[in-house]
Design an enzyme around this catalytic site. Structure first.
Site, PDB file in Angstrom:
ATOM      1  N   TYR A 149       0.838  -1.204   0.000  1.00  0.00           N
ATOM      2  CA  TYR A 149       0.000   0.000   0.000  1.00  0.00           C
ATOM      3  C   TYR A 149       0.872   1.253   0.000  1.00  0.00           C
ATOM      4  CZ  TYR A 149      -3.755   3.182   1.561  1.00  0.00           C
ATOM      5  OH  TYR A 149      -4.672   4.205   1.673  1.00  0.00           O
ATOM      6  N   ASN A 178      -6.586   9.807   8.259  1.00  0.00           N
ATOM      7  CA  ASN A 178      -7.772   9.065   8.734  1.00  0.00           C
ATOM      8  C   ASN A 178      -9.079   9.809   8.537  1.00  0.00           C
ATOM      9  OD1 ASN A 178      -7.290   6.607   9.729  1.00  0.00           O
ATOM     10  ND2 ASN A 178      -6.609   7.314  11.757  1.00  0.00           N
ATOM     11  N   VAL A 191     -10.149   1.910  13.855  1.00  0.00           N
ATOM     12  CA  VAL A 191     -10.476   2.092  15.262  1.00  0.00           C
ATOM     13  C   VAL A 191     -11.893   2.661  15.453  1.00  0.00           C
ATOM     14  CG1 VAL A 191      -9.293   4.343  15.442  1.00  0.00           C
ATOM     15  CG2 VAL A 191      -9.522   2.938  17.451  1.00  0.00           C
ATOM     16  N   ARG A 215      -4.572   9.804  17.653  1.00  0.00           N
ATOM     17  CA  ARG A 215      -4.991   9.738  16.253  1.00  0.00           C
ATOM     18  C   ARG A 215      -5.739  11.032  15.963  1.00  0.00           C
ATOM     19  NH1 ARG A 215      -1.963   6.242  16.655  1.00  0.00           N
ATOM     20  NH2 ARG A 215      -2.150   4.024  16.198  1.00  0.00           N
TER      21      ARG A 215
END
Ligand SMILES: NC(=O)c1ccc[n+]([C@@H]2O[C@H](COP(=O)([O-])OP(=O)(O)OC[C@H]3O[C@@H](n4cnc5c(N)ncnc54)[C@H](O)[C@@H]3O)[C@@H](O)[C@H]2O)c1
Length: 331
Positions: A149, A178, A191, A215
């Site tokens: 990836y 994200n 998550v 995050r």
């Protein structure tokens, strides 16, 4: 919409999570949209709201093979995006990024289309600097499990910039961090979806380590808004540009917030930290603010509420929990 402003837009990976939201936004703006997808991780269910309008077309096609269509703009999103999905068939993942980029760039060159690439924060690998700016060159392992990836996306960026330099192609490269929201895959190990599904089912919420790793999560509407702004930006702005939410939150805070919003009885359980779990992930979005006038607007709480409502609509909440949540609280 005036005819000159109405574009024929190709979205590869349009049946996926981000792609289906982008397709909706482009149709709402009055464009003609051709969605191309091989349904590797995407599904027609994601497109139920747009399957009928006359300005929408859906084509089953694998972008590792050439495509000949007439379009004005291309958004290249096709690629499995989570480790569970991209590690399932790593060779196909690299092919999708690399052969897919060559095919889409070749098409853009032929029909003189602008082309957008959905790149990723993973091009920074396991970063040694925080937050990451676009001029950071990254710290990527070329032979690990994530390399199909990470290196595939890095090679795609190389191809985009070589087509730009060699053929003068107008390119737009976004490095996406994200993103979460309705239509995320429930079982892809991310998550946000993991915690929401666990909370709705009243199962323990698994936090790795002490949950102090941070995050940053961007709501899908904000991410899609950035894509469209980037495509509309002047020819001299190619990117790469970071698109993400710079607000950091610890994984433990996220788990607690999801328990609160779902009114779940789930407990938090702590498990050993996996070896490749980054301690921090956070974009520097100074460039996006300056060049696109963009920054995220949706708060984590607002975005989580919409995402939870989506998973509830899929009936992820266990029957036992539904009865409990629907009962009015005791006085
Ligand atoms: N969601 C995120 O947080 C995030 C972060 C960084 C980058 N991105 C990038 O954004 C893009 C979209 O991600 P997503 O989260 O919507 O993932 P997704 O898996 O939901 O969507 C990807 C889509 O591409 C399709 N696809 C895969 N291989 C294909 C091929 N060879 N030919 C045609 N279609 C193919 C899949 O069927 C799916 O519909 C990806 O390129 C991903 O790398 C996403």
């Amino acid at each position: 919409m005036r005819d000159a402003a109405r574009k024929r837009v190709l979205v590869t990976g349009g049946a996926g999570f981000l792609g289906s939201h982008l397709v909706e936004a482009l149709l709402a703006a009055g464009h003609d949209v051709l969605c191309v997808d091989n349904f590797y991780t995407g599904t027609k269910d994601n497109l139920l709201r747009v399957l009928n309008p006359p300005r929408f077309e859906l084509l089953r096609h694998d972008i590792t093979f050439p495509l000949y269509v007439e379009v004005d703009e291309i958004y290249n999103l096709a690629c499995p995006a989570s480790p569970v999905h991209y590690q399932f068939d790593p060779v196909q993942t690299t092919k999708t990024s690399v052969h897919g980029a060559i095919n889409m760039l070749g098409l853009a060159k032929r029909v003189k289309a602008r082309i957008f690439q959905a790149s990723t924060s993973e091009v920074y690998g396991d970063p040694e600097v925080h937050p990451q700016k676009e001029n950071y060159r990254g710290h990527v392992n070329p032979i690990g499990l994530r390399s199909c990836y990470d290196e595939g996306k890095r090679c795609a960026e190389t191809l985009f910039f070589d087509y730009h330099r060699q053929h003068g192609l107008p390119i737009k490269v976004a490095r996406i961090f994200n993103t979460y929201g309705p239509r995320m895959h429930p079982n892809d190990g991310r998550v946000v979806s993991n915690f929401i599904v666990q909370a709705l089912q009243g199962r323990p919420i698994t936090v790795y380590g002490k949950g102090r790793q941070t995050r940053s999560f961007c709501y899908v509407d904000d991410t899609v808004d950035a894509f469209v702004r980037l495509m509309r930006s002047g020819d001299d702005f190619t990117g790469p540009v970071n698109i993400g939410n710079p607000r950091e939150c610890t994984v433990l805070e996220l788990a607690e917030k999801i328990i609160e919003l779902t009114r779940s009885r789930s407990r938090i359980v702590f498990e050993p930290l996996p070896s490749d779990d980054p301690a921090r992930r956070c974009p520097d979005i100074t460039l996006a603010k300056a060049m696109l006038g963009w920054e995220p607007r949706v708060t984590l709480e607002q975005g989580l509420e919409k995402t939870i409502a989506y998973f509830e609509s899929l009936q992820y909440r266990s029957a036992q929990d539904t009865a409990r949540v629907d009962r009015p609280a005791a006085a």
